[in-house]
Design a protein around this motif. Structure first.
Motif, mmCIF file in Angstrom:
data_model
loop_
_atom_site.group_PDB
_atom_site.id
_atom_site.type_symbol
_atom_site.label_atom_id
_atom_site.label_comp_id
_atom_site.label_asym_id
_atom_site.label_seq_id
_atom_site.Cartn_x
_atom_site.Cartn_y
_atom_site.Cartn_z
ATOM 1 N N VAL A 9 0.834 -1.199 0.000
ATOM 2 C CA VAL A 9 0.000 0.000 0.000
ATOM 3 C C VAL A 9 0.870 1.250 0.000
ATOM 4 C CG1 VAL A 9 -1.831 1.238 1.212
ATOM 5 C CG2 VAL A 9 -1.708 -1.264 1.367
ATOM 6 N N CYS A 10 0.569 2.160 -0.950
ATOM 7 C CA CYS A 10 1.199 3.481 -0.963
ATOM 8 C C CYS A 10 0.135 4.502 -1.306
ATOM 9 C CB CYS A 10 2.375 3.551 -1.934
ATOM 10 S SG CYS A 10 1.917 3.668 -3.672
ATOM 11 N N GLY A 11 0.486 5.747 -1.279
ATOM 12 C CA GLY A 11 -0.473 6.828 -1.471
ATOM 13 C C GLY A 11 -1.308 6.728 -2.727
ATOM 14 N N SER A 12 -0.682 6.366 -3.841
ATOM 15 C CA SER A 12 -1.427 6.290 -5.097
ATOM 16 C C SER A 12 -1.659 4.852 -5.560
ATOM 17 C CB SER A 12 -0.674 7.049 -6.198
ATOM 18 O OG SER A 12 0.536 6.376 -6.498
ATOM 19 N N GLY A 13 -1.012 3.902 -4.916
ATOM 20 C CA GLY A 13 -1.180 2.499 -5.298
ATOM 21 C C GLY A 13 -0.386 2.109 -6.526
ATOM 22 N N THR A 14 0.638 2.906 -6.875
ATOM 23 C CA THR A 14 1.412 2.587 -8.080
ATOM 24 C C THR A 14 2.915 2.524 -7.800
ATOM 25 O OG1 THR A 14 1.315 4.904 -8.744
ATOM 26 C CG2 THR A 14 -0.299 3.445 -9.726
ATOM 27 N N VAL A 15 3.596 3.625 -7.839
ATOM 28 C CA VAL A 15 5.059 3.634 -7.860
ATOM 29 C C VAL A 15 5.689 3.092 -6.583
ATOM 30 C CG1 VAL A 15 7.114 5.056 -8.152
ATOM 31 C CG2 VAL A 15 5.103 5.505 -9.538
ATOM 32 N N THR A 38 0.124 -7.487 -4.514
ATOM 33 C CA THR A 38 -0.841 -6.614 -5.164
ATOM 34 C C THR A 38 -0.618 -5.217 -4.621
ATOM 35 O OG1 THR A 38 -2.452 -8.411 -5.280
ATOM 36 C CG2 THR A 38 -3.296 -6.172 -5.562
ATOM 37 N N GLU A 39 -0.600 -4.228 -5.506
ATOM 38 C CA GLU A 39 -0.379 -2.850 -5.104
ATOM 39 C C GLU A 39 -1.700 -2.091 -5.118
ATOM 40 O OE1 GLU A 39 1.523 -4.097 -7.850
ATOM 41 O OE2 GLU A 39 3.211 -4.680 -6.581
ATOM 42 N N VAL A 40 -1.961 -1.356 -4.034
ATOM 43 C CA VAL A 40 -3.174 -0.547 -3.938
ATOM 44 C C VAL A 40 -2.897 0.741 -3.173
ATOM 45 C CG1 VAL A 40 -4.759 -2.524 -3.993
ATOM 46 C CG2 VAL A 40 -3.994 -1.621 -1.795
ATOM 47 N N ALA A 41 -3.819 1.692 -3.327
ATOM 48 C CA ALA A 41 -3.837 2.905 -2.517
ATOM 49 C C ALA A 41 -4.589 2.583 -1.225
ATOM 50 C CB ALA A 41 -4.530 4.032 -3.278
ATOM 51 N N PRO A 42 -4.432 3.390 -0.175
ATOM 52 C CA PRO A 42 -5.128 3.111 1.086
ATOM 53 C C PRO A 42 -6.632 2.912 0.935
ATOM 54 C CG PRO A 42 -3.485 4.804 1.447
ATOM 55 C CD PRO A 42 -3.530 4.549 -0.043
ATOM 56 N N GLY A 44 -8.193 1.400 -1.295
ATOM 57 C CA GLY A 44 -8.524 0.103 -1.868
ATOM 58 C C GLY A 44 -8.221 -1.077 -0.981
ATOM 59 N N VAL A 45 -7.713 -0.818 0.217
ATOM 60 C CA VAL A 45 -7.298 -1.908 1.094
ATOM 61 C C VAL A 45 -8.466 -2.784 1.522
ATOM 62 C CG1 VAL A 45 -6.271 -2.468 3.331
ATOM 63 C CG2 VAL A 45 -5.236 -0.705 1.900
ATOM 64 N N ALA A 46 -9.545 -2.190 1.983
ATOM 65 C CA ALA A 46 -10.672 -2.972 2.503
ATOM 66 C C ALA A 46 -11.221 -3.941 1.465
ATOM 67 C CB ALA A 46 -11.776 -2.045 3.006
ATOM 68 N N VAL A 47 -11.424 -3.474 0.255
ATOM 69 C CA VAL A 47 -11.953 -4.329 -0.809
ATOM 70 C C VAL A 47 -10.944 -5.426 -1.157
ATOM 71 C CG1 VAL A 47 -12.635 -4.393 -3.240
ATOM 72 C CG2 VAL A 47 -13.465 -2.564 -1.756
ATOM 73 N N ALA A 48 -9.671 -5.061 -1.245
ATOM 74 C CA ALA A 48 -8.650 -6.052 -1.583
ATOM 75 C C ALA A 48 -8.560 -7.138 -0.517
ATOM 76 C CB ALA A 48 -7.291 -5.364 -1.760
ATOM 77 N N PRO A 62 -0.249 5.186 5.650
ATOM 78 C CA PRO A 62 -0.934 4.522 6.765
ATOM 79 C C PRO A 62 -2.265 3.875 6.386
ATOM 80 C CG PRO A 62 -0.129 6.671 7.429
ATOM 81 C CD PRO A 62 0.078 6.580 5.956
ATOM 82 N N VAL A 63 -2.476 2.716 6.972
ATOM 83 C CA VAL A 63 -3.751 2.011 6.876
ATOM 84 C C VAL A 63 -4.148 1.608 8.288
ATOM 85 C CG1 VAL A 63 -3.343 1.130 4.552
ATOM 86 C CG2 VAL A 63 -2.673 -0.242 6.499
#
Length: 99
Positions: A9-15, A38-42, A44-48, A62-63
């Motif tokens: 998990v990072c701010g934008s879910g990419t880099v 799998t990379e996601v933004a904060p 998207g964590v719950a769904v992932a 932070p999550v």
């Protein structure tokens, strides 16, 4: 043995999360584990977590720790600060998994 499933998990879910996944793969492969990341933004964590069966969450943004799986702060690991402590914590968590 199945791969370790990590949600990065990072701010934008990419880099940053992709860079984190790469570093995690290097560490885990060195210890004999395969990684499925799998990379996601904060946001998207719950769904992932609900749909992915992840073993742990590694984050640089932070999550909340409400998902029932280990949540590791990987910010220092990503930028090279206290890497050994993070790797020790990571391997402790992974060592307890039923792979």
């Amino acid at each position: 043995m199945r791969p370790v499933k990590i949600l990065s998990v990072c701010g934008s879910g990419t880099v940053s999360s992709a860079m984190l996944s790469s570093k995690l793969a290097d560490v885990l492969e060195e210890k004999g584990y395969d990684l499925e990341a799998t990379e996601v933004a904060p946001g998207g964590v719950a769904v992932a977590v609900q749909s992915g069966g992840y073993d742990l969450i590694a984050y640089t943004s932070p999550v909340e720790d409400i998902y029932g799986i280990p949540v590791l702060n990987a910010t220092g690991f990503l930028v090279g600060i206290n890497e050994e402590e993070f790797v020790e914590e990571l391997l402790d968590v992974v060592g307890k998994l039923a792979l």
